[in-house]
Design a protein around this motif. Structure first.
Motif, short mmCIF file in Angstrom:
data_model
loop_
_atom_site.label_atom_id
_atom_site.label_comp_id
_atom_site.label_asym_id
_atom_site.label_seq_id
_atom_site.Cartn_x
_atom_site.Cartn_y
_atom_site.Cartn_z
N GLU A 27 8.16 5.45 11.10
CA GLU A 27 9.51 4.90 11.25
C GLU A 27 9.80 3.85 10.18
OE1 GLU A 27 10.00 5.56 16.08
OE2 GLU A 27 9.34 3.60 15.30
N LEU A 28 8.79 3.07 9.83
CA LEU A 28 8.96 2.07 8.77
C LEU A 28 9.24 2.74 7.43
CD1 LEU A 28 8.71 -0.89 7.71
CD2 LEU A 28 6.27 -0.42 7.41
N LEU A 29 8.44 3.72 7.07
CA LEU A 29 8.60 4.40 5.79
C LEU A 29 9.93 5.14 5.70
CD1 LEU A 29 4.98 5.82 5.46
CD2 LEU A 29 5.98 3.98 4.09
N ALA A 30 10.40 5.65 6.85
CA ALA A 30 11.65 6.41 6.88
C ALA A 30 12.87 5.54 6.61
CB ALA A 30 11.80 7.14 8.21
N PRO A 164 -10.10 3.21 -5.57
CA PRO A 164 -9.44 2.00 -5.04
C PRO A 164 -9.32 2.02 -3.52
CG PRO A 164 -8.16 3.00 -6.83
CD PRO A 164 -9.23 3.97 -6.47
N THR A 165 -9.59 0.87 -2.91
CA THR A 165 -9.42 0.68 -1.47
C THR A 165 -8.66 -0.63 -1.27
OG1 THR A 165 -11.48 1.83 -0.94
CG2 THR A 165 -10.57 0.39 0.75
N ARG A 166 -7.51 -0.52 -0.62
CA ARG A 166 -6.63 -1.67 -0.40
C ARG A 166 -6.59 -2.05 1.07
NH1 ARG A 166 -2.22 -3.14 -3.49
NH2 ARG A 166 -2.26 -2.44 -5.66
N VAL A 167 -6.11 -3.24 1.35
CA VAL A 167 -5.86 -3.66 2.73
C VAL A 167 -4.35 -3.68 2.96
CG1 VAL A 167 -5.99 -5.55 4.39
CG2 VAL A 167 -7.97 -5.00 2.96
N VAL A 168 -3.91 -2.89 3.93
CA VAL A 168 -2.53 -2.91 4.41
C VAL A 168 -2.62 -3.06 5.92
CG1 VAL A 168 -0.33 -1.70 4.60
CG2 VAL A 168 -1.72 -1.44 2.52
N PRO A 346 6.88 -5.92 9.37
CA PRO A 346 7.19 -4.64 8.74
C PRO A 346 7.43 -4.75 7.23
CG PRO A 346 8.32 -4.82 10.84
CD PRO A 346 7.69 -6.16 10.58
N ALA A 347 8.09 -5.82 6.80
CA ALA A 347 8.37 -5.97 5.37
C ALA A 347 7.09 -6.09 4.57
CB ALA A 347 9.25 -7.20 5.15
N ARG A 348 6.12 -6.84 5.08
CA ARG A 348 4.84 -6.99 4.36
C ARG A 348 4.08 -5.66 4.31
NH1 ARG A 348 2.50 -12.11 3.78
NH2 ARG A 348 4.15 -13.64 3.40
N VAL A 349 4.11 -4.91 5.42
CA VAL A 349 3.41 -3.63 5.45
C VAL A 349 4.08 -2.65 4.49
CG1 VAL A 349 2.79 -1.66 6.90
CG2 VAL A 349 2.58 -3.98 7.80
N ALA A 350 5.41 -2.64 4.45
CA ALA A 350 6.14 -1.76 3.53
C ALA A 350 5.77 -2.09 2.08
CB ALA A 350 7.64 -1.90 3.75
N GLU A 351 5.66 -3.37 1.77
CA GLU A 351 5.25 -3.77 0.41
C GLU A 351 3.84 -3.26 0.10
OE1 GLU A 351 5.51 -7.99 0.42
OE2 GLU A 351 7.71 -8.04 0.46
N TYR A 353 2.31 -0.58 1.34
CA TYR A 353 2.32 0.87 1.10
C TYR A 353 2.96 1.20 -0.24
CZ TYR A 353 0.61 2.00 5.77
OH TYR A 353 -0.17 2.13 6.90
N ALA A 354 4.01 0.49 -0.61
CA ALA A 354 4.65 0.74 -1.91
C ALA A 354 3.65 0.51 -3.05
CB ALA A 354 5.87 -0.16 -2.07
N ALA A 355 2.86 -0.54 -2.94
CA ALA A 355 1.85 -0.82 -3.98
C ALA A 355 0.77 0.26 -3.98
CB ALA A 355 1.24 -2.19 -3.74
N ALA A 356 0.40 0.74 -2.81
CA ALA A 356 -0.62 1.80 -2.73
C ALA A 356 -0.11 3.09 -3.35
CB ALA A 356 -1.02 2.03 -1.27
N TYR A 357 1.16 3.44 -3.11
CA TYR A 357 1.74 4.66 -3.70
C TYR A 357 1.76 4.54 -5.22
CZ TYR A 357 3.47 5.69 1.05
OH TYR A 357 3.57 5.94 2.38
N GLU A 358 2.14 3.37 -5.71
CA GLU A 358 2.20 3.17 -7.16
C GLU A 358 0.80 3.30 -7.78
OE1 GLU A 358 3.99 2.76 -10.72
OE2 GLU A 358 5.01 2.85 -8.77
#
Length: 367
Positions: A27-30, A164-168, A346-351, A353-358
């Protein structure tokens, strides 16, 4: 961006709380992307009702029956997954069991995998199934980027993965207002989580008995259900706690928030977690949390907002609860909530995921 979110963990009518955090991610990504969810669902958790319910979901979901222990169903799922990958920008997978059918699928788009499985950080909690861990860990090498909900989980993943392994973190929305402590004749404790061995609800009941013995006529309200429900009720009755132990069953988000607002303290004698969303949720609602020390919760539980308990005994949990309930002066609910603030919003989590996609696009482009 077109995102395919593939997962083995997702709510169904038969299991409405299963994978609720994945639903929240979808729902957040959508909000900003075109998201299609494909749920590789255990056949025993699917019913005719799901089709009707899914028509009204905000994020489209396709259910593919698949048992993670049935090789034929895994191969059949792999065949059905392939068409979904033909016209997407990112593959977003959640839960390690989701990677099984992808062994038979060529992934040619940037791939981010999100991991939650507590067995990776607490292998002793899954018994003999831990023998399969060496094989399952190797699956985590394929995605371009892997994210974990905390460093406690990310560290064992990094030990077995070169990429790469990130923390979200998990999403923990902040309430619009933080309710003040309710007060009252006796403290009200709340435990949010399944009535299962790993959450150790029996220890919570026994700790409550010790609070009574110490002169605090507290009540304990369980939000959740599970196979230990009858055992919890029996133990409470045997200890003479009667109506002081309330088994409220599974509640929706509004119901959970109402329980937290009515509580003085969150108590969960968990034996092992990766993030412990319910404890973080209690804290952002201004309620101090008493939780087991084995897990990612140690990355946000502080002396101001709770206690980490290192001994799995009723005495240790009762002692920690007493210490918090008898603090003088007692930190305000707002002060407790401020210890986390918007860290898991939610805003922090969205940020994240955006960094992970990039990063996944960069990794894919470099191959």
């Amino acid at each position: 961006m077109r995102i395919l979110l593939l997962t083995t963990w997702y709510p169904t009518v038969a299991a409405p709380s299963s994978g609720i955090f994945v639903l929240k991610d979808a729902e957040l990504l959508a909000r900003e992307h075109d998201v299609q969810v494909v749920h590789l669902a255990s056949p025993r958790l699917l019913s005719a009702e799901d089709e009707a319910v899914d028509r009204d979901r905000a994020v489209p979901v396709t259910r593919i029956p698949m048992s993670t222990t049935n090789p034929l169903q895994i191969l059949a799922a792999a065949r059905r997954i392939r068409p979904f990958l033909t016209d997407v920008d990112v593959l977003h997978t959640e839960a390690i069991s989701t990677l099984l059918p992808l062994l038979a699928v060529g992934v040619r788009v940037p791939w981010v995998h999100v991991e939650h499985w507590s067995a990776l950080s607490n292998p002793d909690t899954i018994g003999r199934a831990r023998l399969a861990l060496p094989v399952l860990r190797r699956l985590l090498r394929r995605p371009d980027v892997v994210t974990a909900v905390c460093d406690y989980l990310a560290d064992p993943i990094r030990a077995h993965r070169p990429g790469p392994t990130r923390v979200v973190p998990c999403i923990v929305p902040q309430p619009e207002t933080v309710a003040p402590h309710p007060g009252g004749a006796g403290p009200r404790l709340v435990a949010v989580g399944g009535l299962v061995e790993r959450k150790d609800p029996i220890t919570a009941v026994e700790a409550l008995r010790l609070l009574h013995d110490a002169g605090l006529p507290a009540s304990l309200h369980f939000v959740g259900d599970g196979p230990l429900r009858d055992a919890v009720r029996a133990r409470a009755d045997a200890l003479g706690l009667g109506e002081n132990v309330v088994l409220g069953g599974v509640r929706d988000q509004t119901g959970v928030e109402a329980e937290l607002a009515a509580a003085d303290l969150f108590l969960l004698p968990t034996k092992g977690e990766n993030f412990c969303v319910s404890a973080a949720e209690a804290i952002v609602h201004g309620r101090p949390a008493v939780v087991g020390a084995n897990g990612g919760q140690r990355e946000y539980v502080t002396d101001l907002n709770g206690r980490l308990v290192h001994e799995q005994t009723p005495e240790a949990y009762a002692s920690a609860a007493l210490e918090l309930l008898r603090r003088d002066p007692r930190p305000s609910a707002d002060a407790v909530a401020a210890t986390i603030g918007d860290r898991f919003s939610p805003a922090r989590v969205a940020e994240g995921y955006a960094a992970a996609y990039e990063e996944a696009r960069a990794v894919r482009a470099s191959r």
